[in-house]
Design an enzyme around this catalytic site. Structure first.
Site, mmCIF file in Angstrom:
data_model
loop_
_atom_site.group_PDB
_atom_site.id
_atom_site.type_symbol
_atom_site.label_atom_id
_atom_site.label_comp_id
_atom_site.label_asym_id
_atom_site.label_seq_id
_atom_site.Cartn_x
_atom_site.Cartn_y
_atom_site.Cartn_z
ATOM 1 N N ASP A 496 7.244 -0.172 4.920
ATOM 2 C CA ASP A 496 6.086 -0.459 4.200
ATOM 3 C C ASP A 496 5.553 -1.834 4.432
ATOM 4 O O ASP A 496 6.062 -2.430 5.233
ATOM 5 C CB ASP A 496 6.245 -0.023 2.816
ATOM 6 C CG ASP A 496 7.323 -0.827 2.209
ATOM 7 O OD1 ASP A 496 7.456 -1.963 2.658
ATOM 8 O OD2 ASP A 496 7.591 -0.801 1.071
ATOM 9 N N ILE A 497 4.225 -2.071 3.968
ATOM 10 C CA ILE A 497 3.670 -3.530 4.018
ATOM 11 C C ILE A 497 4.142 -4.194 2.971
ATOM 12 O O ILE A 497 4.334 -3.861 1.896
ATOM 13 C CB ILE A 497 2.168 -3.399 3.722
ATOM 14 C CG1 ILE A 497 1.623 -2.531 4.768
ATOM 15 C CG2 ILE A 497 1.511 -4.760 3.870
ATOM 16 C CD1 ILE A 497 0.087 -2.222 4.715
ATOM 17 N N GLU A 539 1.678 2.558 0.649
ATOM 18 C CA GLU A 539 1.617 1.930 1.787
ATOM 19 C C GLU A 539 2.758 1.982 2.478
ATOM 20 O O GLU A 539 3.534 1.391 3.386
ATOM 21 C CB GLU A 539 1.554 0.287 1.774
ATOM 22 C CG GLU A 539 2.663 -0.529 1.030
ATOM 23 C CD GLU A 539 2.733 -0.144 -0.582
ATOM 24 O OE1 GLU A 539 3.659 -0.875 -1.083
ATOM 25 O OE2 GLU A 539 2.239 0.651 -1.056
#
Length: 623
Positions: A496-497, A539
């Site tokens: 994920d970010i 995300e």
């Protein structure tokens, strides 16, 4: 007709009415009052019920208990908690010696909820929940058992008992999975309980996400009171996370609900209380004091004494931080006067004692109390970081994901069955006339096209155009099962970010969405045609790599990580850069499903975040 015969006629009518009232109406009283409550206000229903003397009626004990139960629910809605508890007492006493019934179980559960509102102390309100579960396991009512299991999960909020709560929720989800219909309220309660358990082991983001799911689910049935409660929970998690925009949004939504739902008299109290908590967290002490004072002035509108008492402490802290020592001492003293305040909330008591000691110029005691507070907080955090506790929570997280996936799969299966039924009907008509046959072929071709289009849309994430959550889990499971069967290597990557909230907060959700899309496109360029990449959260992404060992998966992960970290992205004229963290797990001999690999990869992702972000972490490094 003379006066004597008229009088006799009236007496006869009264006699017949009395006979009917003793037989027909009596048997229909419960249903009648329940229907009346559904179409009238609480006050009107209570007034109408008061005109019917339950004790002197010829109703059976079970029916009398149902009417007392209705009384309890009405009083509960009005937050007349003492009267509600008394009504549930009457209901339980009437059926306690009879065969176990839904009324007995529901009365225990609702009395528990009223006690929760009154005390917020599990040691008090969970006694009824334990008893309700004991009875529910002997009843053949899966809907009520699911409700009872879910409510019992709230009773195991400690780090040492959370595994019991999670087991109860897993059992509830298993029952729902096998049910032909899903009650939105049951689903929301499971999300709510899951959020509560995550909160108590420090997984605040996942806690927030589950409370938000509960809020959205209750919004579908317009349950304003539970929506408000979830906003309260979401706000508490936002404060823990330091996500102030979300916290402010929750407060604004609470004030809106308070304005539009005046029948819930304590909504405004809680809105001001929470506005004060947010301002306190953002170091705006004058605003915190103003809102908390408003909440204290509205304390008579709620019977949830725990939050009134907590309000005194929040106000004491706000005064103290604002340099108003005398006012802080006064509020802390009022906090300490509540002898029934939860004994397990020692940290709050320590804060009050420290403020009082400081006001008395006993600075040594005040400092030592604060040191004790720090030591207790450290011990609490160590309990939260216990590997067994985290593993239990992560296993449940995967179970919730599977639960949602099964619901999606069931919906798709129902649509496919409907389509099959249409096609079967057309095949029968095909045997009649040639013209009908030609029409059927044409329609069949159209349906195939429509099905393919529908199938593709149902499998695609609307934002990124890659596989969506449901299809990723279904297809990913197939790939892993095939690898196990053929004894081939396989790996999964969860990523994920990093600091995604900061991107949204700084540039807006539109830029955040573009960052997610760019990451999805970059991930697709790093994998082979046979591999699968899907979006499984906001995300968060999952890559499934069949016929790929850990070393090759590591190379893919590093290539993806570097391609993101080394690039400046330009979205609508705005230049941003961001990084990602990745967790990698390889299929091994003890693995039997995608779910198990995801749990391992999720732990690795957690460690990548914990050790500084912008990293790839291997699952075997967590062992």
């Amino acid at each position: 007709m003379n006066m004597t015969s008229s009088k006799a006629c009236v007496l006869l009518i009264c006699f017949l009415v009395n006979i009917y009232s003793s037989n027909g109406l009596a048997n229909e009283s419960v249903e009648y009052f329940e229907n009346y409550a559904g179409s009238h206000s609480v006050e009107e229903t209570l007034k109408h019920l008061d005109q019917f003397n339950i004790e002197t009626s010829i109703l059976a004990s079970e029916d009398k208990a149902k009417l007392y139960f209705l009384y309890g629910q009405l009083y509960e809605k009005n937050r007349q908690l003492d009267l509600a508890i008394s009504s549930y007492d009457n209901s339980i006493n009437l059926v306690n010696t009879l065969a176990i019934s839904d009324t007995l179980i529901d009365s225990h559960l609702e009395r528990s909820f009223a006690l929760y509102l009154q005390t917020n102390d599990p040691a008090i309100y969970c006694v009824d929940r334990y008893k309700a579960l004991e009875y529910a396991r002997q009843q053949n009512n899966t809907e009520l058992l699911t409700k009872t299991l879910t409510q019992n999960a709230f009773c195991y909020e400690g780090a040492n008992t959370i595994h019991i709560g999670i087991a109860l929720l897993d059992e509830a989800m298993d029952i729902v999975d096998k049910s032909e219909k899903l009650n939105a309220n049951r689903k929301a309660l499971i999300y709510n309980a899951t959020g509560s358990l995550y909160r108590n082991v420090g997984l605040h983001q996942r806690s927030y996400d589950n409370f938000e799911k509960a809020y959205q689910t209750w919004a579908t049935i317009n349950d304003k009171q539970d929506m408000f409660n979830m906003l309260h929970n979401m706000l508490s998690q936002s404060i823990k996370l330091g996500h102030w925009p979300e916290a402010k949004n929750s407060v604004e939504a609470q004030f809106e609900l308070a304005k539009s739902n005046l029948e819930f008299k304590d909504f405004t109290f809680f809105a001001h209380l929470n506005a004060g908590r947010v301002a306190l967290g953002m170091n705006d002490y004058p605003k915190a004091i103003a809102n908390l004072k408003n909440a204290i002035q509205l304390r008579h509108t709620t019977q949830e004494q725990y939050f009134v008492t907590s309000g005194y402490l929040f106000l004491a802290i706000a005064y103290m931080r604002n340099g108003q020592t005398a006012e802080a001492d006064e509020m802390a003293t009022l906090f300490k006067q509540d002898q029934d305040f939860r004994t397990d909330k020692q940290q709050m008591t320590l804060k009050a004692d420290a403020i009082i000691a400081f006001a008395k110029q006993d600075y040594l005691t005040s400092v030592n109390l604060l040191f004790q507070l720090i030591d207790d907080e450290r011990k609490n955090n160590l309990n939260m970081l216990n590997p067994e506790v985290i593993n239990s929570a992560l296993n449940h997280h995967a179970k919730v994901a599977e639960f949602e996936n099964i619901l999606l799969a069931n919906k798709l299966a129902i649509n496919e069955l409907k389509l099959t039924a249409i096609q079967d009907k057309e095949r029968i008509n095909e045997l009649t006339l040639t013209i009908v046959a030609l029409l059927t072929i044409t329609l069949g071709l159209f349906l195939v096209f429509a099905l393919n289009t529908y199938k593709k849309r149902s499998q695609t994430d609307f934002l990124t155009k890659i596989a969506n959550r449901g299809f990723t889990f279904i297809k990913g499971e197939q790939l892993i099962k095939r690898a196990i069967k053929l004894q081939q290597p396989a790996s999964v990557i969860i990523f994920d970010i990093d600091n995604f909230k900061e991107i949204n907060d700084k540039y807006g959700h539109h830029i955040g969405d573009l960052a997610i899309k760019a990451l999805a496109q970059r991930a697709q360029t790093c994998i082979k045609k046979q591999d699968l990449v899907g979006r499984i959260g906001g995300e968060e992404f999952l890559i499934v790599l069949p016929q790929t060992c850990e070393q090759d998966a590591w190379a893919i992960s590093e290539r993806l990580r570097n391609s993101i970290a080394e690039k400046n992205f330009i979205f609508d004229g705005i230049t941003i850069n961001f990084t990602i963290s990745l967790g990698l797990a390889e299929l091994h001999s003890s693995t039997s499903s995608l779910q198990e690999l995801m749990i391992e990869a999720d732990k690795a992702l957690y460690q990548a975040k914990f050790s500084g972000k912008n990293k790839v972490y291997l699952a075997r490094q967590c062992a």
